[in-house]
Design an enzyme around this catalytic site. Structure first.
Site, short mmCIF file in Angstrom:
data_model
loop_
_atom_site.label_atom_id
_atom_site.label_comp_id
_atom_site.label_asym_id
_atom_site.label_seq_id
_atom_site.Cartn_x
_atom_site.Cartn_y
_atom_site.Cartn_z
N THR A 209 -0.98 -5.08 14.57
CA THR A 209 -2.50 -5.18 13.93
C THR A 209 -2.37 -6.98 13.87
O THR A 209 -1.47 -7.63 14.63
CB THR A 209 -2.15 -4.64 12.30
OG1 THR A 209 -3.14 -5.84 11.54
CG2 THR A 209 -0.91 -5.69 11.53
N ASP A 210 -4.15 -7.31 13.89
CA ASP A 210 -4.26 -8.75 13.52
C ASP A 210 -3.62 -9.36 12.47
O ASP A 210 -3.54 -10.56 12.08
CB ASP A 210 -5.89 -8.47 13.70
CG ASP A 210 -6.69 -8.70 12.73
OD1 ASP A 210 -5.59 -8.01 11.90
OD2 ASP A 210 -7.48 -8.88 11.84
N GLU A 211 -3.16 -8.30 11.23
CA GLU A 211 -2.74 -9.22 10.33
C GLU A 211 -1.36 -10.35 10.39
O GLU A 211 -0.78 -10.93 9.46
CB GLU A 211 -2.30 -8.15 8.72
CG GLU A 211 -3.38 -7.52 8.47
CD GLU A 211 -3.76 -7.02 7.72
OE1 GLU A 211 -2.81 -7.47 6.13
OE2 GLU A 211 -3.99 -5.56 7.18
N TYR B 256 3.18 -5.47 4.54
CA TYR B 256 2.73 -4.75 5.21
C TYR B 256 2.96 -5.46 6.60
O TYR B 256 3.99 -5.15 7.97
CB TYR B 256 1.52 -4.16 5.19
CG TYR B 256 0.51 -3.55 5.73
CD1 TYR B 256 1.82 -2.57 7.51
CD2 TYR B 256 -0.60 -4.27 6.60
CE1 TYR B 256 0.97 -2.34 8.83
CE2 TYR B 256 -0.84 -3.66 7.66
CZ TYR B 256 -0.71 -3.01 8.98
OH TYR B 256 -1.45 -2.55 10.25
N LYS C 155 5.39 -5.01 10.33
CA LYS C 155 4.84 -5.52 11.89
C LYS C 155 5.40 -6.52 12.58
O LYS C 155 5.43 -6.45 13.96
CB LYS C 155 3.01 -5.30 11.32
CG LYS C 155 2.58 -3.59 11.35
CD LYS C 155 2.93 -2.89 11.82
CE LYS C 155 1.84 -2.47 12.83
NZ LYS C 155 2.71 -1.45 13.95
#
Length: 365
Positions: free
Chosen positions: A127-129, A153, A157
């Site tokens: 993810t870009d997060e 989260y 990741k």
């Protein structure tokens, strides 16, 4: 003929990927491994020529038996806990699945592929997060942006991304990683912003908007995401990371306003919808936007994400094919046409026969 193990393949993005892969490569074999937790849905794979195995990615014996028994040469790893709100209230599951689970897969892959010299690929979907948050004028995230995760989260990741990188550089595992922006489209579990708000609007329920609603995200149609992953598998350089974005950087409030306007338009165009969904404001001629409700912001809510996918464009020929307006209209039509699918989730009947075992963003907005 390739033989793929797709983890989390009964979830939103995983199931769309399975459908995309089989449509474009019908001769390949796909085994889906999914624990069928709340977001895993066997109905997502209905009609697809893929085998579903219900099990845990942390079960190394099971994963080993699948890799060896089905002559797997490609692992595409989607399985993850992905809902930010859930990670804030209960982070343990995110550590277990996203970190411990990914490491278990990597250990199996190392033994099955590296130790035996078998040709292989391990593709990790992220993810870009992991990059944190951007100020309004900051350049978009690139593959060299330093990691700065701000939620349990995204931290989990980020850890999994680092493990995948380490297994390539230390052991020679043939890995690639992709970091995507906010996905939307068919089959998305209705805890996420777009399907949650669509279903709420159809029932006349509030549309809860975090803070001022000006959090900016890059919206990526799931079909484009699947094309991007396929391009990484086909052309990506081993050991590399590729950002996959949709080229639609929008504030959450703009997305919600689009949703409200499209809902009003759909009801005006099809009078039968009023009979199907009598509680929707649009059924009685009232604006869907009347359901908008501003609520307290989420703790640590990242302000802006933006993806620079120029590397994927230059090396892989990746281009998103869905603009947000068209992609959103198609998504709304899918949810209206597939009422049986989401009602089974709302009443819990989709769990029937799923056993007790089995992401991209959070809602409210």
């Amino acid at each position: 003929m390739a033989s793929l193990l797709v983890t989390g393949g009964a979830g939103f993005i995983g199931a769309n990927f399975v459908a995309h892969w089989l449509k474009t490569r019908p001769g390949d074999r796909i085994t889906v491994l999914d624990l069928l937790t709340y977001a895993g849905n066997p109905a997502n794979l209905r009609g697809l020529d893929a085998e579903l195995v219900v099990g845990d990615i942390r079960d190394e014996a099971l994963v080993t038996s699948l890799v060896e028994g089905r002559d797997i040469d490609t692992i595409v790893h989607f399985a993850a806990e992905s809902h930010v709100d859930r990670s804030i209230s209960g982070p343990d599951a995110f550590i277990e699945t996203n970190i411990i689970g990914t490491h278990a897969l990597l250990k199996v892959a190392r033994r099955a592929f590296v130790d035996t010299g078998r040709p292989h690929r391990f593709h990790h979907v992220s993810t870009d997060e992991v990059y944190g948050t951007l100020a309004p004028d900051d350049p978009a995230f690139s593959e060299t942006t330093p990691y700065a995760p701000n939620s349990p989260y995204s931290a989990s990741k980020a850890a999994s991304d680092h493990l995948v990188r380490a297994y390539h550089h230390t052991y020679g595992l043939q890995t690639t990683t992709s970091n995507c922006s906010n996905n939307y489209g068919p089959l998305q579990f209705p805890e996420k912003l777009i399907p949650l708000f669509l279903i709420n609007a159809l029932h006349g329920r509030p549309l809860p908007i975090y803070g001022d609603g000006q959090q900016v995200r890059d919206w990526l149609h799931v079909e484009d995401h699947c094309r991007g992953i396929a391009a990484v598998l086909d052309k990506g350089r081993i050991g590399e990371t590729y950002n996959i974005g949709g080229g639609a950087e929008l504030p959450n409030l703009a997305v919600i306003d689009t949703l409200c306007a499209e809902m009003d338009r759909a009801f005006a165009a099809d009078p039968a919808l009023a009979a199907r969904f009598p509680d929707a404001p649009a059924a009685s001629g009232r604006p869907t936007a009347s359901l908008k409700t501003f609520v307290a912001d989420r703790p640590g809510h990242d302000r802006r994400y933006a993806i620079d996918c120029s590397k994927a464009m230059a090396e892989l020929g990746y281009r998103p094919q869905n603009d947000f307006a068209g992609g959103f209209a198609a998504t709304l039509a899918w949810y209206i046409e597939n009422e049986t699918w989401w009602r089974a989730i709302l009443d819990g009947s989709y769990r029937a026969g799923a056993g007790h075992d089995g992401g991209d963003k959070a809602a409210p907005a």
